[in-house]
Design a protein around this motif. Structure first.
Motif, PDB file in Angstrom:
ATOM      1  N   VAL A 488     -18.794  14.791 -31.585  1.00 31.32           N
ATOM      2  CA  VAL A 488     -20.248  14.907 -31.494  1.00 31.32           C
ATOM      3  C   VAL A 488     -20.869  14.538 -32.834  1.00 31.32           C
ATOM      4  CG1 VAL A 488     -20.179  16.692 -29.721  1.00 31.32           C
ATOM      5  CG2 VAL A 488     -20.132  17.352 -32.111  1.00 31.32           C
ATOM      6  N   PRO A 489     -22.113  14.068 -32.824  1.00 32.54           N
ATOM      7  CA  PRO A 489     -22.770  13.737 -34.096  1.00 32.54           C
ATOM      8  C   PRO A 489     -22.888  14.971 -34.986  1.00 32.54           C
ATOM      9  CG  PRO A 489     -24.003  12.867 -32.216  1.00 32.54           C
ATOM     10  CD  PRO A 489     -22.965  13.782 -31.663  1.00 32.54           C
ATOM     11  N   ASP A 490     -22.772  14.748 -36.264  1.00 38.48           N
ATOM     12  CA  ASP A 490     -22.874  15.846 -37.220  1.00 38.48           C
ATOM     13  C   ASP A 490     -24.268  16.448 -37.183  1.00 38.48           C
ATOM     14  OD1 ASP A 490     -22.242  17.561 -39.380  1.00 38.48           O
ATOM     15  OD2 ASP A 490     -23.188  16.158 -40.761  1.00 38.48           O
ATOM     16  N   ALA A 491     -24.313  17.772 -37.239  1.00 34.40           N
ATOM     17  CA  ALA A 491     -25.585  18.491 -37.326  1.00 34.40           C
ATOM     18  C   ALA A 491     -25.496  19.450 -38.502  1.00 34.40           C
ATOM     19  CB  ALA A 491     -25.856  19.254 -36.034  1.00 34.40           C
ATOM     20  N   ASN A 492     -26.609  19.645 -39.186  1.00 33.14           N
ATOM     21  CA  ASN A 492     -26.628  20.511 -40.358  1.00 33.14           C
ATOM     22  C   ASN A 492     -27.063  21.919 -39.932  1.00 33.14           C
ATOM     23  OD1 ASN A 492     -27.216  21.831 -42.827  1.00 33.14           O
ATOM     24  ND2 ASN A 492     -27.439  19.838 -43.830  1.00 33.14           N
ATOM     25  N   TYR A 493     -26.090  22.742 -39.605  1.00 33.58           N
ATOM     26  CA  TYR A 493     -26.391  24.081 -39.104  1.00 33.58           C
ATOM     27  C   TYR A 493     -26.909  24.991 -40.211  1.00 33.58           C
ATOM     28  CZ  TYR A 493     -23.916  22.336 -35.055  1.00 33.58           C
ATOM     29  OH  TYR A 493     -23.539  21.578 -33.975  1.00 33.58           O
ATOM     30  N   ALA A 494     -26.553  24.723 -41.436  1.00 35.51           N
ATOM     31  CA  ALA A 494     -27.069  25.525 -42.539  1.00 35.51           C
ATOM     32  C   ALA A 494     -28.584  25.364 -42.664  1.00 35.51           C
ATOM     33  CB  ALA A 494     -26.389  25.136 -43.849  1.00 35.51           C
ATOM     34  N   GLU A 495     -29.071  24.140 -42.505  1.00 35.94           N
ATOM     35  CA  GLU A 495     -30.514  23.911 -42.578  1.00 35.94           C
ATOM     36  C   GLU A 495     -31.237  24.574 -41.417  1.00 35.94           C
ATOM     37  OE1 GLU A 495     -32.355  22.649 -44.995  1.00 35.94           O
ATOM     38  OE2 GLU A 495     -30.512  22.503 -46.177  1.00 35.94           O
ATOM     39  N   VAL A 496     -30.630  24.537 -40.240  1.00 32.89           N
ATOM     40  CA  VAL A 496     -31.210  25.224 -39.084  1.00 32.89           C
ATOM     41  C   VAL A 496     -31.317  26.719 -39.371  1.00 32.89           C
ATOM     42  CG1 VAL A 496     -30.870  25.861 -36.660  1.00 32.89           C
ATOM     43  CG2 VAL A 496     -30.399  23.517 -37.408  1.00 32.89           C
ATOM     44  N   ALA A 497     -30.240  27.284 -39.892  1.00 26.27           N
ATOM     45  CA  ALA A 497     -30.233  28.714 -40.186  1.00 26.27           C
ATOM     46  C   ALA A 497     -31.272  29.074 -41.249  1.00 26.27           C
ATOM     47  CB  ALA A 497     -28.833  29.144 -40.645  1.00 26.27           C
ATOM     48  N   LYS A 498     -31.390  28.236 -42.266  1.00 23.85           N
ATOM     49  CA  LYS A 498     -32.400  28.489 -43.295  1.00 23.85           C
ATOM     50  C   LYS A 498     -33.807  28.514 -42.699  1.00 23.85           C
ATOM     51  CE  LYS A 498     -29.972  26.453 -47.280  1.00 23.85           C
ATOM     52  NZ  LYS A 498     -29.959  25.320 -48.239  1.00 23.85           N
ATOM     53  N   ALA A 499     -34.059  27.604 -41.780  1.00 24.17           N
ATOM     54  CA  ALA A 499     -35.383  27.547 -41.153  1.00 24.17           C
ATOM     55  C   ALA A 499     -35.695  28.817 -40.366  1.00 24.17           C
ATOM     56  CB  ALA A 499     -35.466  26.323 -40.233  1.00 24.17           C
ATOM     57  N   LEU A 500     -34.640  29.529 -39.943  1.00 24.46           N
ATOM     58  CA  LEU A 500     -34.815  30.756 -39.173  1.00 24.46           C
ATOM     59  C   LEU A 500     -34.829  32.003 -40.046  1.00 24.46           C
ATOM     60  CD1 LEU A 500     -32.427  29.922 -36.192  1.00 24.46           C
ATOM     61  CD2 LEU A 500     -34.927  29.879 -36.184  1.00 24.46           C
ATOM     62  N   GLY A 501     -34.680  31.821 -41.350  1.00 30.36           N
ATOM     63  CA  GLY A 501     -34.723  32.960 -42.257  1.00 30.36           C
ATOM     64  C   GLY A 501     -33.385  33.472 -42.719  1.00 30.36           C
ATOM     65  N   PHE A 502     -32.310  32.760 -42.414  1.00 32.96           N
ATOM     66  CA  PHE A 502     -30.977  33.121 -42.890  1.00 32.96           C
ATOM     67  C   PHE A 502     -30.800  32.713 -44.354  1.00 32.96           C
ATOM     68  CE2 PHE A 502     -29.978  33.762 -38.566  1.00 32.96           C
ATOM     69  CZ  PHE A 502     -28.654  34.143 -38.399  1.00 32.96           C
ATOM     70  N   HIS A 503     -29.958  33.430 -45.058  1.00 35.99           N
ATOM     71  CA  HIS A 503     -29.352  32.879 -46.261  1.00 35.99           C
ATOM     72  C   HIS A 503     -28.277  31.929 -45.758  1.00 35.99           C
ATOM     73  CE1 HIS A 503     -27.151  32.596 -50.079  1.00 35.99           C
ATOM     74  NE2 HIS A 503     -26.065  32.733 -49.333  1.00 35.99           N
ATOM     75  N   ALA A 504     -28.269  30.681 -46.207  1.00 41.67           N
ATOM     76  CA  ALA A 504     -27.319  29.717 -45.652  1.00 41.67           C
ATOM     77  C   ALA A 504     -26.899  28.705 -46.709  1.00 41.67           C
ATOM     78  CB  ALA A 504     -27.924  28.998 -44.449  1.00 41.67           C
ATOM     79  N   GLU A 505     -25.652  28.239 -46.577  1.00 39.36           N
ATOM     80  CA  GLU A 505     -25.134  27.229 -47.482  1.00 39.36           C
ATOM     81  C   GLU A 505     -24.175  26.326 -46.727  1.00 39.36           C
ATOM     82  OE1 GLU A 505     -22.608  26.766 -51.689  1.00 39.36           O
ATOM     83  OE2 GLU A 505     -23.391  28.725 -51.079  1.00 39.36           O
ATOM     84  N   ARG A 506     -24.275  25.036 -46.980  1.00 40.84           N
ATOM     85  CA  ARG A 506     -23.332  24.060 -46.421  1.00 40.84           C
ATOM     86  C   ARG A 506     -22.325  23.703 -47.507  1.00 40.84           C
ATOM     87  NH1 ARG A 506     -23.679  18.118 -43.502  1.00 40.84           N
ATOM     88  NH2 ARG A 506     -23.525  19.088 -41.456  1.00 40.84           N
TER      89      ARG A 506
END
Length: 582
Positions: A488-506
């Motif tokens: 599947v095409p790569d998706a940046n889940y860290a950026e998605v999580a950040k947009a939702l208010g998570f602390h996130a890092e890729r």
């Protein structure tokens, strides 16, 4: 003021110790939700409504809570599509032996049978994934059905479904509320003659091996005493890992496709194999040797492999009765051979990816899992997605006797880890809960990141992102098929999580893994660490059959012909060190 049936139902759940209900509001469910609101929530001694983003996640969350606490957990869905979404998670709960009650609200009672808007028949549809499923049609009937549902779920360790039309839920309660029938679960003591037969068989056998499952919970000390007395190596199933592996000098790992260590060879070479509290389904990994089986569920005896000696009873009282009847075996040659073999395999195969890979990119998933094991709390709860995340957690997460590791081990559903973590964190707000998610599973129920953020649950999501369905890819290759449709095409889940208010890092650099983990684990709210891992890292089982080798080789030749040699060479390089050697 008259009490509604919905209020009576919620009072029955409170009396049963229920503290939260997972679900999504909807018109036919409104009386139930309003009755929950009136309890004031947990801050006032009432019930919390946990608003998820998909009812499937509600059932998974309830399943996790029930598995980890052993107590009744509840989920709910509105009529038609709402409660139909519960089904997959309820299958998981029922097969896992989780006491879960599902409230399936229904269309107005007078419309049932008229092909009304959103009409289904929940009382029929849920039969296959429950131990109890009934439709409430009158106010007099309602409290007895709810009482029976609770008793079935708790007594039989499974799912009970109450189908309740919205208009019936809003009626005045006219029947008295039954008192909850609380009880202490009984232990099933085996027949003494059966125990003696098992003791005689063990005493007469030269090489004895033990394969243990989740049924040994609460009998760890007795299990170790048994192995010590008869010098038997102990293999275990994935569900038995939490209760077998820790503080166990006789452990030889797991068998099966997800397995590791010497378990496969250990049970193959034994003169007598003892199956303790396991319903391991993959009969191709069970040997054709003299076998004894101990289980409290009589219908499980002999259904996976031919059993020469069947003992009907719980593992703990069986071992308690068995141990005094056993002679101390003097030869430990077989045990020593298996432990030596296990040590060699753990260092050459399972340990191969965790050495000298600190700077290799893409990240080796095994290495990432081993670091997570090292820095997670001693009482952490891990939830694992089906597929490669099952493999990495099974091989690299150590239970310690204080941790828990759960997954959709019997139903095998994708996307279970995150909603399981929601239920685990709700039940244990003070413990570290880590969802080990694959990118495939996370993307399927990614909306539950919103649930974690909205509830401010301090869940830690570790995403192994290889942009492929790794287990399916392996299955294709073993069957001699080139992998297709799994990437599947790569998706940046860290950026998605950040947009939702998570602390996130890729994380793409393996030298950053530990720091990223520590930052996430220290964060007081929801956090996500996305690891970009090697898509060619596959699960190599500890014992490879000739047909598996042939299938893999055939598939590789097709890969070379169709896509060139480069991809095949890359896959070989990624997995060569992980192939077990004698």
């Amino acid at each position: 003021m008259a009490k509604e049936i919905a209020t009576q139902l919620i009072e029955q759940l409170q009396a049963a110790g229920v503290q939260r209900i997972y679900g999504i509001v909807g018109d036919s469910l409104n009386p139930i939700v309003d009755a929950v609101r009136k309890t004031g929530g947990s801050s006032q001694g009432g019930i919390d409504w946990i608003h998820v983003r998909h009812e499937e996640a509600a059932a998974f969350a309830a399943s996790a809570e029930a598995q980890l606490t052993g107590k009744l957990a509840v989920c709910a869905g509105s009529c038609g599509p709402g409660n139909l979404h519960l089904i997959n998670g309820l299958y998981d709960a029922n097969r896992s032996g989780a006491p879960v009650l599902a409230i399936a609200s229904h269309i107005p009672s007078k419309q049932i049978g008229s092909s009304f808007f959103q009409e289904t028949h929940p009382d029929r549809l849920f039969n296959e994934c429950s131990v109890y499923s009934e439709l409430v049609s009158t106010s007099e009937q309602a409290p007895r059905v709810v009482h029976s549902a609770i008793q079935h779920a708790v007594g039989l360790n499974g799912v009970a479904v109450v189908t309740l039309p919205g208009d019936i839920a809003g009626l005045e309660a006219t029947a008295p509320t039954p008192l909850p029938a609380t009880f202490r679960r009984a232990s099933l003591v085996p027949d003494p003659a059966s125990v003696q037969e098992l003791a005689d068989a063990i005493n007469d056998a030269g090489k004895v091996a033990i394969f243990a499952g989740i049924g040994v919970e609460g009998a760890h000390a007795e299990l170790i005493s048994l192995a010590e007395r008869i010098h038997a190596p102990i293999g275990h199933s994935l569900r038995g890992k939490d209760f077998v592996q820790y503080h166990n000098p006789y452990d030889i790992g797991m068998t099966g496709l997800l397995g590791y260590g010497a378990a496969a060879e250990g049970i193959d070479d034994a003169d007598l194999l003892i199956l303790l509290g396991t319903d391991f389904p993959y009969d191709q990994f069970l040997p054709d040797t003299r076998t004894a089986q101990v289980d409290r569920a009589a219908h499980k005896l002999g259904r996976r492999t031919d059993v020469d000696l069947a003992v009907h009873g719980d593992v703990l009282p069986t071992l308690t009765a068995l141990l005094p009847l056993l002679k101390q075996k003097t030869s430990h040659r077989f045990l020593d051979q298996m432990l030596k073999k296990h040590d060699r395999l753990m260092n050459k195969a399972v340990g191969a990816y965790t050495r000298k890979v600190e700077k290799k990119q893409p990240i080796h998933p095994e290495y990432a899992a081993s670091i997570l094991d090292q820095i997670a709390a001693d009482d952490a709860i891990f939830t694992a997605d089906t597929g490669m995340c099952n493999v990495w957690t099974a091989r690299y997460i150590n239970p310690l006797g204080t941790r828990r590791l759960i997954g959709s081990y019997l139903h095998g559903s994708m996307a279970n880890a995150l909603p399981h973590a929601i239920g685990a964190q709700g039940a244990f707000p003070g413990r570290q809960v880590i969802s080990v998610s694959g990118d495939g599973g996370l993307s399927m129920l990614m909306g539950e990141l919103v649930t974690a953020a909205a509830q401010r649950l301090p869940i830690k999501v570790v995403v192994f992102n290889n942009s492929t369905l790794g287990m399916v890819k392996l299955e294709m290759l073993v069957d001699g098929l080139p992998d297709f449709g799994v990437d599947v095409p790569d998706a940046n889940y860290a950026e998605v999580a950040k947009a939702l208010g998570f602390h996130a890092e890729r994380v793409t650099d393996p030298t950053r893994i530990e720091a990223a983990y520590r930052a996430a684990l220290a964060y007081p709210g929801p956090a996500l660490v996305e690891l970009i891992t090697d898509p060619n890292a596959l699960s190599i089982p500890p014992k490879i059959s000739g047909s598996q080798v042939l299938g893999f080789a055939t598939a590789m030749s097709k890969v070379v012909l169709n896509r060139g040699a480069g991809e095949a060479v890359s896959m070989a390089r990624s997995n060569l060190r992980n192939i077990p050697r004698g």
